[in-house]
Design an enzyme around this catalytic site. Structure first.
Site, PDB file in Angstrom:
ATOM      1  N   LYS A   1       0.838  -1.199   0.000  1.00 12.63           N
ATOM      2  CA  LYS A   1       0.000   0.000   0.000  1.00 12.63           C
ATOM      3  C   LYS A   1       0.881   1.260   0.000  1.00 12.63           C
ATOM      4  O   LYS A   1       2.092   1.167  -0.064  1.00 12.63           O
ATOM      5  CB  LYS A   1      -0.958  -0.044   1.189  1.00 12.63           C
TER       6      LYS A   1
HETATM    7  C1  LIG Z   1      -5.287  -4.343   1.393  1.00 12.91           C
HETATM    8  C2  LIG Z   1      -6.760  -4.251   1.395  1.00 12.91           C
HETATM    9  C3  LIG Z   1      -7.535  -4.635   2.493  1.00 12.91           C
HETATM   10  C4  LIG Z   1      -6.986  -5.371   3.673  1.00 12.91           C
HETATM   11  O1  LIG Z   1      -5.910  -4.782   4.294  1.00 12.91           O
HETATM   12  P1  LIG Z   1      -4.910  -5.686   5.174  1.00 12.91           P
HETATM   13  O2  LIG Z   1      -4.060  -4.664   5.849  1.00 12.91           O
HETATM   14  O3  LIG Z   1      -4.146  -6.545   4.215  1.00 12.91           O
HETATM   15  O4  LIG Z   1      -5.729  -6.477   6.124  1.00 12.91           O
HETATM   16  C5  LIG Z   1      -8.899  -4.412   2.452  1.00 12.91           C
HETATM   17  N1  LIG Z   1      -9.490  -3.855   1.382  1.00 12.91           N
HETATM   18  C6  LIG Z   1      -8.780  -3.497   0.289  1.00 12.91           C
HETATM   19  C7  LIG Z   1      -9.499  -2.884  -0.866  1.00 12.91           C
HETATM   20  C8  LIG Z   1      -7.399  -3.708   0.257  1.00 12.91           C
HETATM   21  O5  LIG Z   1      -6.710  -3.369  -0.846  1.00 12.91           O
END
Ligand SMILES: *Cc1c(COP(=O)(O)O)cnc(C)c1O
Length: 396
Positions: free
Chosen positions: A195
Site C-alpha cells: 500500500k
Molecule cells: C489491502 C486491502 C484490504 C486489507 O488490508 P490488510 O491490511 O491486508 O488487512 C482491504 N481492502 C482493500 C481494498 C485492500 O486493498
C-alpha cells in the site's frame, strides 16, 4: 521483432520486478530503533502521534489505529453495530476482506456491480440492491481512484444509510478537492507493504463521528472501557468489559514507522502519478490494451495501474499474457477475482456467475502493472517495452 522469453528469447529484464513494493529508508529505521530503546513498545505515545498525523492528513477529527486493514473494516462494522441478518452493499470487484468484514458480524454482503470503464462501484446498482434490511454501503476506491461520492452520498442520505469508504487503495487521493478519509462516515486504510505507506501490517479508521470513535477504541481493546494509560493516571486497577472486542492494537514500533513513512506520502503520490502518465502516454498507440478510465475531478492515488486487455484484438487470453510478461521479468497481478465468485461465497451465500456481469467480464481482461515510488525510469521503460513486445506478438 525479438523472440519472446517464453519462446526461448532474451527476457527484457533478468530480475523480476514486482507489481508493488515498499520503500524503507534510514530515517524509518532510526524511528523504529528509537522506540525499541524507549519505555513504550505498545499503547504508548507513538500510537497517538500516528493517529493525529493521519487525521490531519485526511482532515478528520478522529483516527483510530488498528492492527491491519481487515481489522479496520471489522471495527467499522462494529462501530455501525452490524448484526445477524443485516445486509451491507459491497462492490464485487475488491479484495475479499471488504465483504468478509460484514460476515464477521453475522451480516450478509450484497454485491453491487462496478462500472465497466472505471471498475468503481456503480451507484445505480447500489440503489437497485437496497432493501429494508440494508444497513450500510461500503465503497472501494478501486486502484486509488475515488468513487462517485456525489451520487453515493445522495443515495446514502436518501435511504438513511451510513457510507463506509474502504480507502485501502486511496490514501492521498482527493475527490473534488476533498481527501479520501473524510468523505465517508467511516474510512478504512491498510499499511500493508504494497500500500502507499507501510507499518509492516497496520490499519486505521478515520471518522468525524465521536460515537463511532468511542466504539472503535472499545473494539480494538477487548471491549474494555479504559486503557492502560487511563488506569495508570487514575491509579486504578479497575476496568470493565462492556462488549465483545478483540486485540486489534497497533504497536508503537509500527506507529513510529508509520509516522516516518507518512512524511513521504505527498512525494510518493506524485511519483505514482508520474509513472501512470508515462504508462498512459506509452499505451496510447497500443490498440489491444486500455487503461481504466479516470475522471478529471480527482487526484488519483494510483495504488494500482490496471490495464484491460481487448480480448477480441488478441490471439490469447489474460493468463497467457501474464505468463509471457513474467518470463520477460515483469511481475503483474490480477486485482481482483470478483468476491462473489469465490467458493466460500458461492457455497454460503449462493452467489453465482452472472450476478455482476461487468466485474466478471473485467476479471477476464485485467492485469495490474508494476507501480511503486522506488521504480526508476529504466524500470518503467522496461515495463512498457515488455508490454509492447508481448502484446505485439499476440495482437491480431
Ligand atoms: C489491502 C486491502 C484490504 C486489507 O488490508 P490488510 O491490511 O491486508 O488487512 C482491504 N481492502 C482493500 C481494498 C485492500 O486493498
Amino acid at each position: 521483432m525479438s523472440t519472446l522469453a517464453i519462446h526461448g528469447g532474451q527476457p527484457v529484464r533478468t530480475v523480476l520486478i514486482p507489481y508493488g513494493k515498499q520503500w524503507i529508508d534510514e530515517e524509518d529505521i532510526a524511528a523504529v530503533v528509537n522506540v525499541l530503546r524507549s519505555d513504550w513498545l505498545t499503547t504508548g505515545p507513538k500510537v497517538n502521534e500516528f493517529e493525529q498525523n493521519i487525521a490531519a492528513t485526511v482532515g478528520t477529527k478522529y483516527a483510530v489505529a488498528v492492527s491491519n486493514g481487515t481489522a479496520a473494516l471489522h471495527s467499522a462494522m462494529f462501530a455501525l453495530d452490524i448484526g445477524p441478518g443485516d445486509e451491507v452493499i459491497v462492490p464485487a470487484m475488491t479484495f475479499a476482506a471488504t465483504a468478509n468484514c460484514v460476515v464477521f458480524k453475522g451480516g450478509i454482503p450484497v454485491f453491487a456491480d462496478v462500472d465497466d470503464q472505471s471498475l468503481l462501484i456503480d451507484p445505480n446498482d447500489v440503489e437497485r440492491k437496497i432493501t429494508s434490511r440494508t444497513k450500510a454501503i461500503i465503497a472501494v476506491d478501486f486502484a486509488g481512484h475515488p468513487c462517485d461520492y456525489t451520487r453515493l452520498s445522495e443515495i446514502a442520505e436518501d435511504h438513511h444509510l451510513p457510507l463506509v469508504a474502504d480507502g485501502c487503495h486511496a490514501l492521498g487521493a482527493m475527490y473534488n478537492g476533498q481527501p479520501v478519509g473524510s468523505i465517508g462516515d467511516l474510512t478504512t486504510f491498510s499499511f500493508h507493504p504494497v500500500k502507499h505507506i507501510t507499518t509492516g501490517e497496520g490499519g486505521m479508521v478515520t471518522t468525524d463521528n465521536e460515537a463511532y470513535e468511542k466504539r472503535l477504541r472499545l473494539f480494538r481493546n477487548h471491549g474494555i472501557t479504559t486503557d492502560l494509560h487511563q488506569r495508570e493516571s487514575t491509579g486504578s486497577w479497575y476496568y470493565e468489559m462492556v462488549d465483545l472486542g478483540y486485540n486489534y492494537r497497533l504497536t508503537d514500533i509500527q506507529c513510529a514507522l508509520g509516522i516516518s513513512q507518512l512524511k513521504k506520502l505527498p512525494q510518493w503520490i506524485k511519483k505514482r502519478n508520474c509513472i501512470a502518465s508515462f504508462y498512459d502516454d506509452s499505451l496510447k498507440s497500443n490498440h489491444s490494451v486500455t487503461p481504466l478510465s479516470r475522471s478529471s475531478n480527482v487526484i488519483h492515488a494510483y495504488h494500482l495501474y490496471v490495464i484491460k486487455l481487448l480480448l477480441d484484438k488478441l490471439t490469447i487470453g489474460r493468463n497467457e499474457i501474464y505468463s509471457a510478461l513474467r518470463a520477460e521479468g515483469i511481475g503483474t497481478n490480477v486485482h481482483y477475482i470478483p468476491v462473489h465468485l469465490h467458493p466460500y461465497y458461492q457455497k454460503k451465500f449462493h452467489t453465482h456467475d452472472g450476478l455482476c456481469p461487468h466485474a466478471e467480464m473485467a476479471y477476464q481482461q485485467i492485469l495490474s502493472l508494476p507501480i511503486f515510488p522506488r521504480m526508476t525510469d529504466n524500470d518503467t521503460t522496461e515495463v512498457m517495452n515488455a508490454v509492447s513486445k508481448v502484446i505485439g506478438a499476440f495482437s491480431v
